[in-house]
Design a protein around this motif. Structure first.
Motif, PDB file in Angstrom:
ATOM      1  N   VAL A 205     -18.928  95.328  36.893  1.00 18.49           N
ATOM      2  CA  VAL A 205     -19.325  93.945  37.146  1.00 18.49           C
ATOM      3  C   VAL A 205     -18.311  93.327  38.098  1.00 18.49           C
ATOM      4  N   ARG A 206     -18.751  92.297  38.777  1.00 17.93           N
ATOM      5  CA  ARG A 206     -17.843  91.489  39.580  1.00 17.93           C
ATOM      6  C   ARG A 206     -17.790  90.093  38.960  1.00 17.93           C
ATOM      7  N   VAL A 207     -16.565  89.631  38.737  1.00 21.32           N
ATOM      8  CA  VAL A 207     -16.337  88.333  38.098  1.00 21.32           C
ATOM      9  C   VAL A 207     -15.628  87.431  39.103  1.00 21.32           C
ATOM     10  N   TYR A 208     -16.266  86.295  39.429  1.00 22.65           N
ATOM     11  CA  TYR A 208     -15.607  85.365  40.342  1.00 22.65           C
ATOM     12  C   TYR A 208     -14.644  84.497  39.543  1.00 22.65           C
ATOM     13  N   CYS A 209     -13.391  84.470  40.027  1.00 18.98           N
ATOM     14  CA  CYS A 209     -12.337  83.735  39.346  1.00 18.98           C
ATOM     15  C   CYS A 209     -11.839  82.620  40.254  1.00 18.98           C
ATOM     16  N   ASP A 210     -12.015  81.369  39.833  1.00 20.05           N
ATOM     17  CA  ASP A 210     -11.581  80.226  40.633  1.00 20.05           C
ATOM     18  C   ASP A 210     -10.076  80.239  40.870  1.00 20.05           C
ATOM     19  N   ALA A 211      -9.295  80.602  39.836  1.00 17.07           N
ATOM     20  CA  ALA A 211      -7.842  80.559  39.954  1.00 17.07           C
ATOM     21  C   ALA A 211      -7.306  81.580  40.946  1.00 17.07           C
ATOM     22  N   LEU A 212      -8.080  82.654  41.173  1.00 17.67           N
ATOM     23  CA  LEU A 212      -7.694  83.648  42.179  1.00 17.67           C
ATOM     24  C   LEU A 212      -8.351  83.356  43.524  1.00 17.67           C
ATOM     25  N   GLY A 213      -9.455  82.623  43.482  1.00 14.57           N
ATOM     26  CA  GLY A 213     -10.206  82.389  44.701  1.00 14.57           C
ATOM     27  C   GLY A 213     -10.897  83.635  45.210  1.00 14.57           C
ATOM     28  N   SER A 214     -11.175  84.578  44.304  1.00 14.89           N
ATOM     29  CA  SER A 214     -11.801  85.848  44.695  1.00 14.89           C
ATOM     30  C   SER A 214     -12.473  86.471  43.484  1.00 14.89           C
ATOM     31  N   GLU A 215     -13.129  87.625  43.727  1.00 10.10           N
ATOM     32  CA  GLU A 215     -13.806  88.342  42.649  1.00 10.10           C
ATOM     33  C   GLU A 215     -12.912  89.445  42.088  1.00 10.10           C
ATOM     34  N   ILE A 216     -13.119  89.731  40.801  1.00  6.22           N
ATOM     35  CA  ILE A 216     -12.452  90.849  40.132  1.00  6.22           C
ATOM     36  C   ILE A 216     -13.502  91.904  39.831  1.00  6.22           C
ATOM     37  N   LEU A 217     -13.227  93.142  40.215  1.00  7.12           N
ATOM     38  CA  LEU A 217     -14.095  94.269  39.896  1.00  7.12           C
ATOM     39  C   LEU A 217     -13.616  94.883  38.586  1.00  7.12           C
ATOM     40  N   ALA A 218     -14.523  95.023  37.623  1.00 12.71           N
ATOM     41  CA  ALA A 218     -14.156  95.532  36.305  1.00 12.71           C
ATOM     42  C   ALA A 218     -15.198  96.523  35.814  1.00 12.71           C
ATOM     43  N   ARG A 219     -14.742  97.500  35.025  1.00  9.70           N
ATOM     44  CA  ARG A 219     -15.654  98.428  34.351  1.00  9.70           C
ATOM     45  C   ARG A 219     -16.280  97.731  33.162  1.00  9.70           C
ATOM     46  N   HIS A 220     -17.603  97.735  33.091  1.00 12.61           N
ATOM     47  CA  HIS A 220     -18.292  97.129  31.953  1.00 12.61           C
ATOM     48  C   HIS A 220     -19.733  97.627  31.959  1.00 12.61           C
ATOM     49  N   ALA A 221     -20.088  98.386  30.939  1.00 15.19           N
ATOM     50  CA  ALA A 221     -21.396  99.044  30.924  1.00 15.19           C
ATOM     51  C   ALA A 221     -22.509  98.151  30.385  1.00 15.19           C
ATOM     52  N   ASP A 222     -22.183  97.265  29.422  1.00 16.32           N
ATOM     53  CA  ASP A 222     -23.225  96.445  28.804  1.00 16.32           C
ATOM     54  C   ASP A 222     -23.731  95.381  29.776  1.00 16.32           C
ATOM     55  N   PRO A 223     -25.043  95.142  29.809  1.00 19.08           N
ATOM     56  CA  PRO A 223     -25.582  94.139  30.737  1.00 19.08           C
ATOM     57  C   PRO A 223     -25.142  92.723  30.378  1.00 19.08           C
ATOM     58  N   ILE A 224     -24.763  91.948  31.412  1.00 16.72           N
ATOM     59  CA  ILE A 224     -24.399  90.542  31.251  1.00 16.72           C
ATOM     60  C   ILE A 224     -25.120  89.749  32.326  1.00 16.72           C
ATOM     61  N   PRO A 225     -25.825  88.695  31.973  1.00 21.20           N
ATOM     62  CA  PRO A 225     -26.539  87.912  32.992  1.00 21.20           C
ATOM     63  C   PRO A 225     -25.578  87.292  34.007  1.00 21.20           C
ATOM     64  N   VAL A 226     -26.017  87.243  35.258  1.00 18.40           N
ATOM     65  CA  VAL A 226     -25.234  86.594  36.306  1.00 18.40           C
ATOM     66  C   VAL A 226     -25.016  85.125  35.934  1.00 18.40           C
TER      67      VAL A 226
ATOM     68  N   THR B 190     -22.830  84.158  33.616  1.00 16.31           N
ATOM     69  CA  THR B 190     -22.255  84.055  32.274  1.00 16.31           C
ATOM     70  C   THR B 190     -20.739  83.840  32.349  1.00 16.31           C
ATOM     71  N   PRO B 191     -20.201  82.841  31.674  1.00 14.05           N
ATOM     72  CA  PRO B 191     -18.743  82.662  31.644  1.00 14.05           C
ATOM     73  C   PRO B 191     -18.082  83.792  30.849  1.00 14.05           C
ATOM     74  N   VAL B 192     -17.038  84.366  31.400  1.00  9.24           N
ATOM     75  CA  VAL B 192     -16.308  85.450  30.748  1.00  9.24           C
ATOM     76  C   VAL B 192     -14.819  85.269  31.031  1.00  9.24           C
ATOM     77  N   ALA B 193     -14.014  86.063  30.329  1.00  9.89           N
ATOM     78  CA  ALA B 193     -12.587  86.166  30.615  1.00  9.89           C
ATOM     79  C   ALA B 193     -12.295  87.626  30.932  1.00  9.89           C
ATOM     80  N   VAL B 194     -11.353  87.870  31.826  1.00  7.86           N
ATOM     81  CA  VAL B 194     -10.950  89.229  32.182  1.00  7.86           C
ATOM     82  C   VAL B 194      -9.487  89.400  31.819  1.00  7.86           C
ATOM     83  N   SER B 195      -9.203  90.443  31.034  1.00  5.12           N
ATOM     84  CA  SER B 195      -7.836  90.737  30.606  1.00  5.12           C
ATOM     85  C   SER B 195      -7.289  91.915  31.410  1.00  5.12           C
ATOM     86  N   VAL B 196      -6.092  91.750  31.966  1.00  5.68           N
ATOM     87  CA  VAL B 196      -5.403  92.829  32.686  1.00  5.68           C
ATOM     88  C   VAL B 196      -3.962  92.870  32.189  1.00  5.68           C
ATOM     89  N   ARG B 197      -3.557  93.991  31.620  1.00  9.89           N
ATOM     90  CA  ARG B 197      -2.198  94.135  31.098  1.00  9.89           C
ATOM     91  C   ARG B 197      -1.180  94.181  32.244  1.00  9.89           C
TER      92      ARG B 197
END
Length: 382
Positions: free
Chosen positions: A274-295, A297-304
């Protein structure tokens, strides 16, 4: 940073075996104090021989659940079963359970031997049985020559082992440990973690441990449950909990992480991304995620922090962010950098020191490029 587990892996984990029966089964246990839910419909299965940790902050319900298992607190509803027997209405002294308290609660006027023998004498075992059991326990905790000493003649680690020996002497089916290492200093606590795990593996007794120390739980437990406001957020192995948190709370509670809030911009189900647009980064984050999520949808992305690589020039990578070093913490084995992006996001980065040096690798206001793989980004519900 969370430490790796020191548990030795079993050939087949019982919680992964559909045929395995739980040794301890907690079903729909609820306990309220006024309008506050200390335990809110808690259900949990624990298997024979596990060292299971209940982890959470103050007021999460972990200590209440432990006291319910011990029979010191009666739940409003729900059942507790040990080895197929419902013990929900049994008083503490009739349960096949013993408890080791954080304070150890040793009798100061008694010797080590007398402390260990106390419960056995109350059970009216013969003098020979008591003597043999005490000797076995002293050998188990590696204190065979210290039986004549009193608690004030022992170190903190030795008192902890005496308390453990006394708790195990009655051969309970289930041993409950309330912050068992909380009274020890950091270095001794780390050493004692290994001793406690080794003893548990030798006797094979099922342990349930309460702790607020995430490193302690991650290091010692075969599995753990993270509790929050009386509910269980997630049950998993230490590695599963750290790498695959089920909620934002778990991701932030277990170890350090960067949380990027955004919304689903697109999804490629064939690629499992999935691609997640993040306002605080001003860009998209590419993440592995197999389950369908509607375009949308608010989400959070965790990166260690340790999953993020640091570069001085822009790299080719799944995800890239640029920023300036705002804060530096030198911790000896690692350096922690807080990197602020032009859009205002602050990203925590951890760099391991593999070459001997007295200074962090980068300096304040240095411009850095940060990169991480799509597989290192975990998409979480908000």
């Amino acid at each position: 940073m969370a430490q790796p587990s020191i548990r030795r892996p079993a050939p087949v984990a019982p919680w992964q075996d559909p045929a395995a029966q739980p040794f301890l089964r907690i079903q729909n246990v609820t306990k309220t104090y006024g309008k506050v839910y200390a335990c809110d419909d808690v259900s949990l299965d624990i298997y024979q021989g596990e060292l299971f940790a209940l982890l959470g902050g103050s007021g999460s319900g972990k200590s209440t659940l432990l006291r319910i298992l011990a029979g010191l607190v009666k739940p409003d509803r729900g059942t507790v079963m040990i080895d197929g027997v419902d013990i929900s209405n049994l008083p503490p002294y009739e349960r096949p359970v013993n408890m080791m308290f954080q304070s150890y609660a040793l009798f100061p006027h008694m010797t080590v031997e007398q402390n260990i023998a106390f419960g056995l004498k109350q059970d009216r075992l013969s003098a020979a049985e008591v003597r043999d059991r005490v000797a076995q326990m002293l050998e188990l905790v590696r204190m065979p020559d210290l039986g004549k000493r009193k608690p004030d003649q022992l170190s903190g680690g030795q008192r902890q082992r005496v308390a453990l020996a006394r708790a195990l002497a009655k051969q309970p089916k289930l041993l409950l440990l309330d912050e068992p290492l909380g009274a020890l200093d950091r270095k001794l606590r780390e050493h004692t973690q290994f001793e406690l795990v080794n003893i548990q593996e030798r006797v094979g007794t099922t342990f349930v441990m309460v702790t607020h120390d995430q490193e302690e739980a991650m290091t010692m437990a075969s599995r753990l449950a993270v509790m929050n406001f009386g509910r269980i957020e997630q049950v998993s192995t230490p590695a599963g909990m750290y790498e695959y948190p089920a909620s934002r709370f778990v991701a932030e509670f277990i170890g350090a992480t960067n949380i990027f809030e955004g919304r689903i911009a697109s999804q490629d189900e064939g690629e499992g991304t999935v691609r997640v647009y993040c306002d605080a980064l001003g860009s998209e984050i590419l993440a592995r995620h197999a389950d369908p999520i509607p375009v949308g949808t608010p989400v959070a992305v965790s990166v260690r922090p340790e999953k993020i690589d640091v570069h001085e020039t822009r790299p080719e990578a799944d995800n890239v962010a640029m920023g300036r070093v705002a804060e530096i913490a030198y911790l000896g084995d690692v350096s922690i950098y807080q990197v602020k992006t032009p859009a205002g996001a602050v990203i925590r980065v951890q760099e391991t020191h593999i070459v001997r040096s007295s200074e962090p690798h980068y300096d304040w206001d240095d411009t850095l490029y940060l990169s991480w793989e799509a597989g290192s980004a975990v998409v979480l519900p908000t």
